[in-house]
Structure formats: C-alpha cells, structure tokens
Design a protein around this motif. Structure first.
Motif, PDB file in Angstrom:
ATOM      1  N   TYR A   1      -6.653   1.794  -6.072  1.00 17.64           N
ATOM      2  CA  TYR A   1      -5.663   0.806  -5.642  1.00 17.64           C
ATOM      3  C   TYR A   1      -5.531   0.752  -4.129  1.00 17.64           C
ATOM      4  N   THR A   2      -5.093   1.855  -3.521  1.00 15.68           N
ATOM      5  CA  THR A   2      -4.873   1.780  -2.078  1.00 15.68           C
ATOM      6  C   THR A   2      -6.195   1.750  -1.329  1.00 15.68           C
TER       7      THR A   2
ATOM      8  N   MET B   1      -6.330  -2.744  -2.142  1.00 16.44           N
ATOM      9  CA  MET B   1      -5.522  -3.182  -1.006  1.00 16.44           C
ATOM     10  C   MET B   1      -6.397  -3.557   0.177  1.00 16.44           C
TER      11      MET B   1
ATOM     12  N   ALA C   1       0.840  -1.204   0.000  1.00 16.96           N
ATOM     13  CA  ALA C   1       0.000   0.000   0.000  1.00 16.96           C
ATOM     14  C   ALA C   1       0.875   1.254   0.000  1.00 16.96           C
TER      15      ALA C   1
ATOM     16  N   ILE D   1       1.039   4.268  -2.871  1.00 12.37           N
ATOM     17  CA  ILE D   1       0.829   5.700  -2.626  1.00 12.37           C
ATOM     18  C   ILE D   1       1.977   6.504  -3.231  1.00 12.37           C
TER      19      ILE D   1
ATOM     20  N   ILE E   1      -4.873   6.292  -5.931  1.00  9.69           N
ATOM     21  CA  ILE E   1      -5.103   6.294  -4.484  1.00  9.69           C
ATOM     22  C   ILE E   1      -6.471   5.714  -4.160  1.00  9.69           C
TER      23      ILE E   1
END
Lengths: 99, 272
Positions: free
Chosen positions: B72-73, B77, B46, B50, B69
């Motif tokens: 994905y994060t 994640m 993660a 970022i 952001i």
C-alpha cells in the motif's frame, strides 16, 4: 482496552472516506477516499480475525488487498486517459459519454 | 476485574498505542478529505496507511502488516503520487458548487451513516475474544499459507486471473496505437516549409532582463503575451504566468512615487 475499539475506529475511517467520496470533485482524491474505505474494511477483518481466533479474516483481508491493487491500476489508467481527452481530473467535467 | 473481563481486554501498552495512533489515523483521514491539493491528500493517506499497518501488527496479523507497508504505502501510494504529478500538482479542486447545497447534504449523509454504523456496532454482541496465540502457534505466515493453499486455493487462482486482466486493462486504456510511421526530422522540416508558418524554431519563453522562467509567456512588440512561447503541457494545464501588466503597474507606482515627492516638496516650500 476492549478490542471492539478497533472496529469503532474502522467505522469512523470508513465514514470519513464515504463523506470524502461525496464531497470531493477531484477524481484522484475520490479514488484515495475509496482506498481509505477499503483499508477500514481490512482493519475490521483483521480485528474480527483476532476476536474469533482464526486466520480466515486475515485471508479475506489479503484478498481485499489484491483486489484493491488491481482496482487502483485500472482506475488510475482511466483517470489518466480521462485527463488526456479532457485536460482535467474533475469528475464534473466527465459528464459526457463521448467527446 | 474478574478473570473473564481480564481475558477480554488487551494490555495497557496496546491501549495507549491505540489511542495515540488512532488519533493520528483519524487526523490523517480527515486531512485526506479536506486538503485542497491532491499531493497533500496523498501524503496524509500514506500516513494513515502506515498507522493501519501498525494496528495490523498489534492484532497479530504480522504478514498483513508488512504487506500493507510494502504494497500500500510502497506501491499503491507511489502510483497515486505518480499520477498526481502527471495530471498537475498545482491543479487544485474548483470550489464552485455544481449542485446547490451538495456539500452540506453530503456532510449530513456522512454523519448519519457514521451514527448508523457506530450504533450498529454498539448493539452487536461482540463478546467473543479468543486471541490469535493458538492460530499463530506455527507462525503467522505458515498459518496463512496453509489456509491459502488448501481452503482458499480456488479463490487464489481466480485472483491470478484478476491481476492479469487488470494489467491488460491498464495497458489497453493508456496505450495509444500508432497507426502510421513516425515522421522523420526531414519530413517535418519539409512540412513546415510547405505550410508556410513557423519556419524558424518556436520563440523562447520569458521576458529577458526581467523574467526568463519557462512558465512566463514572451511579450510581443505591442506588449501582449504570446502563448506560443510556452510549452504545450503548461499551456494545457493553464499554468502560464502573465507579466504583461507588470511593466504598466511598475510605471504607475513610479509615477505615484514621483507625484508624492513633488507634493511633499511643494508643501514644504509652501510652509516655509
């Protein structure tokens, strides 16, 4: 700084991800390494988009993200069903087509 | 520095950012690979993602940076963490090698692959640098939308089909069809009586007056732990703590201490 450095960084991240796929045995971690490789490719595409001065690279990176999201959904579903049938997330245990 | 070289390189601030955050990204990636527990790997990944989002922003891909952001994060994640929690946090990788020397060979392959990639990039003639000021003139999102809905509209439509397929696939893989009606409480009770085993509720875990945690199996009168007292999930993950030997080891320590004291007093009397 030369913007080619971004591409070197992406190559490094891709290599680390590929090595992780070969080394690790936990299916989830292998999957995370694949995500790392996809992200490295995205960084390459974005850097090339800037070098060439058009947005096509960013569009392709966008499509990569969409495909990665779909891939994660299906892959994690496979891992969960594997865990259900074998009680382990290790890729070594998944050596049979059928239980 | 001539004008062409100046146009070709980026600002000093960006260079500083690249070297600092690039180091963080590489460390995060290495930790993803080498951390033993899957949770730590997920958190390191993660962090790397970022950092990559910041790099996208620095490269003029404002839309992709924010999407990185958020999607994905934020989403992917968290999905990973969710599955890690489902599968078992403490389940560490087994360190036993199934194929002899596989790890070293894999590291060697990775090193060779990395050298190949870096050498390839080094030999490529990447001396074009236009920047995105022209392409981003009407705004990054607008530029992307124009391309997405004109040149790439067909690919975009196919993406929709892909996402629907993925959603259906995930449901098919994880959903278990219930073929018969769920049993009521009465039917379950009757079944228990008919089978004649475990008429009362299952015994409680833990050894009272010592440990009453749920991952400690209760002891039978002869001192052996009873697996029946621990929840099925913990049993399947192999996360049962065994305290059956603790009483014996405590006793052994007590005897040892008593013996030591006796010896000390004996030797003290002998010396007097």
């Amino acid at each position: 700084m030369n913007p080619v450095n971004y591409i070197y960084l992406a190559a490094l991240l891709f290599t680390i991800g590929a090595t992780g796929v070969l080394i690790r045995r936990n299916a989830i971690v292998v999957f995370m390494c694949i995500e790392l490789m996809l992200n490295a490719c995205n960084l390459t595409l974005v850097a090339f988009s800037r070098m060439h001065g058009n947005l096509d690279g960013q569009i392709i990176a966008f499509f990569t993200m969409v495909v990665a999201a779909a891939e994660v959904v299906v892959g994690l579903a496979i891992i969960v069903s594997l865990f259900r049938s074998r009680h382990s997330a290790s890729v070594d245990d998944a050596s049979l087509m059928k239980l | 520095m001539n004008a062409q070289l100046a146009a070709y390189s980026t600002s000093t601030g960006e260079a500083f950012q690249f070297w600092v955050l690039g180091t963080v990204a590489v460390i995060g990636a290495l930790c993803t690979v080498f951390m033993k527990k899957a949770v730590h790997s997920a958190l390191c990944l993660a962090g790397t993602m970022i950092v990559l989002a910041v790099f996208y922003l620095a490269n003029g891909a404002y839309f992709l940076g924010v999407v990185q952001i958020v999607v994905y994060t934020g989403a992917i994640m968290m999905l990973f963490l969710f599955v890690v929690m489902l599968v078992g946090v403490t389940a560490a990788d087994s360190l036993r090698e199934t194929i002899k020397g596989q790890r070293w060979l894999a590291l060697l392959c990775g090193l060779g692959f990395g050298i190949l990639l870096v050498a390839g990039i080094g030999n490529a003639s990447l001396n074009e640098f236009n920047g995105l000021t022209e392409a981003n003139a009407n705004g990054n999102v607008e530029g992307l939308a124009t391309l997405l809905f004109s040149k790439y509209v067909f690919a975009f439509e196919i993406t929709g089909a892909l996402l629907i397929t993925a959603a259906v696939g995930a449901m098919v893989l994880t959903h278990r069809e219930r073929t018969e009606r769920a049993k009521t409480q009465r039917e379950l009770a009757e079944q228990r009586v008919r089978e004649g085993k475990h008429l009362p509720p299952l015994p409680a875990p833990g050894v009272y007056a010592r440990h009453n945690a749920v991952d400690i199996a209760g002891l039978l009168p002869d001192g052996t732990p009873s697996e029946l007292t621990v929840s099925k999930t913990l049993r399947e993950r192999g996360q049962i703590r065994d305290v059956s030997t603790e009483a014996i080891s405590d006793l052994k320590a007590l005897e040892q201490r008593a013996k030591d004291r006796l010896e000390r007093t004996n030797s003290g009397e002998a010396s007097q």
